[in-house]
Motif scaffolding. Sequence first.
Motif, PDB file in Angstrom:
ATOM      1  N   PRO A 243       0.324  -1.143   0.691  1.00 36.41           N
ATOM      2  CA  PRO A 243       0.265   0.088  -0.219  1.00 36.41           C
ATOM      3  C   PRO A 243       0.783   0.979   0.028  1.00 36.41           C
ATOM      4  N   ASP A 244       1.997   1.026   0.622  1.00 38.93           N
ATOM      5  CA  ASP A 244       3.130   2.200   0.506  1.00 38.93           C
ATOM      6  C   ASP A 244       3.109   2.685  -0.849  1.00 38.93           C
ATOM      7  N   PHE A 245       3.689   1.833  -1.452  1.00 44.70           N
ATOM      8  CA  PHE A 245       4.678   2.304  -2.769  1.00 44.70           C
ATOM      9  C   PHE A 245       3.095   2.593  -3.413  1.00 44.70           C
ATOM     10  N   LEU A 246       1.704   1.715  -3.910  1.00 46.40           N
ATOM     11  CA  LEU A 246       1.190   1.833  -4.688  1.00 46.40           C
ATOM     12  C   LEU A 246       0.330   3.219  -4.727  1.00 46.40           C
ATOM     13  N   SER A 247       0.593   3.836  -3.147  1.00 47.29           N
ATOM     14  CA  SER A 247       0.313   4.930  -2.683  1.00 47.29           C
ATOM     15  C   SER A 247       1.139   5.942  -3.213  1.00 47.29           C
ATOM     16  N   ALA A 248       2.305   5.516  -2.968  1.00 47.31           N
ATOM     17  CA  ALA A 248       3.192   6.612  -4.181  1.00 47.31           C
ATOM     18  C   ALA A 248       3.623   7.064  -5.184  1.00 47.31           C
ATOM     19  N   VAL A 249       2.451   5.929  -6.232  1.00 41.25           N
ATOM     20  CA  VAL A 249       2.618   5.799  -7.301  1.00 41.25           C
ATOM     21  C   VAL A 249       1.727   7.068  -7.590  1.00 41.25           C
ATOM     22  N   SER A 250      -0.139   6.854  -7.110  1.00 41.11           N
ATOM     23  CA  SER A 250      -0.518   7.319  -6.469  1.00 41.11           C
ATOM     24  C   SER A 250      -0.652   8.696  -6.849  1.00 41.11           C
ATOM     25  N   ASP A 251       0.642   9.374  -5.290  1.00 39.58           N
ATOM     26  CA  ASP A 251       0.598  10.344  -5.202  1.00 39.58           C
ATOM     27  C   ASP A 251       1.674  10.913  -5.972  1.00 39.58           C
ATOM     28  N   LEU A 256      -0.548   2.712 -12.817  1.00 37.98           N
ATOM     29  CA  LEU A 256      -0.084   1.227 -12.979  1.00 37.98           C
ATOM     30  C   LEU A 256      -0.055   0.679 -14.484  1.00 37.98           C
ATOM     31  N   LEU A 257       0.390  -0.254 -15.547  1.00 37.74           N
ATOM     32  CA  LEU A 257       0.578  -0.390 -16.234  1.00 37.74           C
ATOM     33  C   LEU A 257       0.632  -2.522 -15.795  1.00 37.74           C
ATOM     34  N   ALA A 258      -0.555  -2.886 -16.662  1.00 37.50           N
ATOM     35  CA  ALA A 258      -0.593  -4.445 -16.612  1.00 37.50           C
ATOM     36  C   ALA A 258      -0.714  -4.015 -18.043  1.00 37.50           C
ATOM     37  N   THR A 259       0.518  -5.682 -17.878  1.00 39.26           N
ATOM     38  CA  THR A 259       0.800  -5.831 -19.434  1.00 39.26           C
ATOM     39  C   THR A 259       0.452  -7.088 -19.983  1.00 39.26           C
ATOM     40  N   SER A 260      -0.206  -8.568 -19.518  1.00 42.07           N
ATOM     41  CA  SER A 260       0.269  -9.263 -19.426  1.00 42.07           C
ATOM     42  C   SER A 260      -0.878  -9.627 -20.781  1.00 42.07           C
ATOM     43  N   ARG A 261      -0.657 -11.340 -21.239  1.00 39.11           N
ATOM     44  CA  ARG A 261      -1.605 -11.867 -22.269  1.00 39.11           C
ATOM     45  C   ARG A 261      -3.038 -12.019 -21.600  1.00 39.11           C
ATOM     46  N   VAL A 262      -2.787 -13.284 -20.901  1.00 38.36           N
ATOM     47  CA  VAL A 262      -4.244 -14.266 -20.051  1.00 38.36           C
ATOM     48  C   VAL A 262      -3.863 -13.555 -18.746  1.00 38.36           C
ATOM     49  N   GLU A 263      -4.869 -13.685 -18.080  1.00 40.44           N
ATOM     50  CA  GLU A 263      -5.196 -13.174 -16.463  1.00 40.44           C
ATOM     51  C   GLU A 263      -6.761 -13.738 -15.912  1.00 40.44           C
ATOM     52  N   SER A 264      -6.573 -14.866 -15.173  1.00 41.00           N
ATOM     53  CA  SER A 264      -7.756 -15.228 -14.803  1.00 41.00           C
ATOM     54  C   SER A 264      -8.056 -14.237 -12.965  1.00 41.00           C
ATOM     55  N   VAL A 265      -7.381 -13.738 -12.336  1.00 43.15           N
ATOM     56  CA  VAL A 265      -6.832 -12.714 -11.794  1.00 43.15           C
ATOM     57  C   VAL A 265      -5.986 -11.885 -11.449  1.00 43.15           C
ATOM     58  N   HIS A 266      -5.920 -10.819 -11.316  1.00 46.03           N
ATOM     59  CA  HIS A 266      -4.845  -9.886 -11.639  1.00 46.03           C
ATOM     60  C   HIS A 266      -4.839  -8.989 -10.479  1.00 46.03           C
ATOM     61  N   TYR A 267      -4.470  -9.548  -9.392  1.00 51.32           N
ATOM     62  CA  TYR A 267      -4.562  -8.804  -7.461  1.00 51.32           C
ATOM     63  C   TYR A 267      -4.284  -7.899  -7.527  1.00 51.32           C
ATOM     64  N   GLY A 268      -2.433  -7.801  -8.057  1.00 45.02           N
ATOM     65  CA  GLY A 268      -1.850  -5.797  -8.759  1.00 45.02           C
ATOM     66  C   GLY A 268      -3.093  -5.176  -9.684  1.00 45.02           C
ATOM     67  N   ILE A 269      -4.043  -5.277  -9.893  1.00 45.61           N
ATOM     68  CA  ILE A 269      -4.749  -4.216 -10.529  1.00 45.61           C
ATOM     69  C   ILE A 269      -5.824  -4.115  -9.078  1.00 45.61           C
ATOM     70  N   LEU A 270      -6.693  -5.125  -8.574  1.00 45.73           N
ATOM     71  CA  LEU A 270      -7.125  -4.717  -7.257  1.00 45.73           C
ATOM     72  C   LEU A 270      -6.628  -3.513  -6.360  1.00 45.73           C
ATOM     73  N   GLU A 271      -5.232  -3.902  -6.484  1.00 46.94           N
ATOM     74  CA  GLU A 271      -4.809  -3.368  -5.512  1.00 46.94           C
ATOM     75  C   GLU A 271      -4.118  -2.346  -5.746  1.00 46.94           C
ATOM     76  N   ALA A 272      -3.555  -1.413  -6.772  1.00 43.78           N
ATOM     77  CA  ALA A 272      -4.155  -0.367  -6.999  1.00 43.78           C
ATOM     78  C   ALA A 272      -5.220   0.520  -7.032  1.00 43.78           C
ATOM     79  N   MET A 273      -6.539  -0.499  -7.403  1.00 43.42           N
ATOM     80  CA  MET A 273      -7.990   0.390  -7.600  1.00 43.42           C
ATOM     81  C   MET A 273      -7.666   0.895  -5.624  1.00 43.42           C
ATOM     82  N   ALA A 274      -7.327  -0.378  -5.170  1.00 40.24           N
ATOM     83  CA  ALA A 274      -7.539   0.430  -3.994  1.00 40.24           C
ATOM     84  C   ALA A 274      -6.710   1.784  -2.620  1.00 40.24           C
ATOM     85  N   CYS A 275      -5.432   1.766  -3.851  1.00 35.59           N
ATOM     86  CA  CYS A 275      -4.815   2.770  -3.581  1.00 35.59           C
ATOM     87  C   CYS A 275      -4.878   3.856  -4.341  1.00 35.59           C
TER      88      CYS A 275
END
Length: 358
Positions: A243-251, A256-275
Amino acid sequence: MKILFHFVIPSGGMETLNRHRFWALLDGGSDSAFHYCFPGAGLGNAAGIPVFVGHGPDELRRALFSDQYDALVVTTVFEHLGLVRELGYRNPVVFEIQGFGSVERAREQMALARPHVEQFADAVMVPPAPHLIGLAKEMWPRKPLYTMPVPFDLKRFRYRPKGASFPPIVAWIGRIEANKNWREFLLAGREILSRTGNVRLMMFADLSLAPEAERAEFGRALHGLGLAPHTELYSNVRNRMMPDFLSAVSDSEGALLATSRVESVHYGILEAMACRCPVVTSDSDGVRQSVIDGRTGLYYQLGSPAEAARAVLRLLEDPALRRKVTEEALRHLERHFSPERFRTSFLGMLKDLGVRGP
């Protein structure tokens, strides 16, 4: 009610998913524990969570009968479905599909899993990823199939103000492997840097899981593209620090840039949204549950780092768009990824299988 979850290694999205499931079930009065075949970096995130680690029948038996578990969820390792029955476990067993990578590999792995699931599993559980749902219906048309919501606990992972900073940070979260498509992030990063003149690239990865050849190729690309002075690489960061890192990105007014070819769930995206960190992503199938183009994030065409760069620059240069996307993303997360929603669906599945509720 007590549930045991079984997977290969505590790392990446699966370890994060299991943590959020533990909290969601605990808050509803149900206990859960986790057995991993091998140790992994995610064990450092498991404070207060019952975890067993060990490979082989004896270690699996120890976990299975350490308590009176009402149900067992076996994730990905279909070869172990028969083993748990041989070891004497008689309560419901659910086979969960996660981490199969590309559509082609998912089809291949699920074809191998078919006889094991048919004979030894009571039900199949999939995340809300269209390609996995379709394949599961095709492989097991007569087996009970449950599409399970993804839980995210905003009480435990949320924005922490860090203060404005410059230059903007563009972050990436994944593994150094082909499906996570790290090369496309570097190419987009070079494009962003050429247009802005000043940006920090921040990459988070579990390097312990990266094949040696892939790590070497990553290093060559990083230096060959001239990005080494602009890139910070963090390996195996404890989740409590994210949360500290992603909040620093926000501030920093980054993204966040996500480049996956196929995902079922990308928790990194959810964590970014939360921050409150806006997201640009490829349309990697499973992300459709979280990213609605132009509303909760922006999409770019997979294979086009130039388009990815343009989408990131839109967010960096348009404060009104950033604000709209981050606010709607947070509302979407609260509405569709609540622990309560997961808990209701998960316990409903177990009730269908004859397990009595808490």
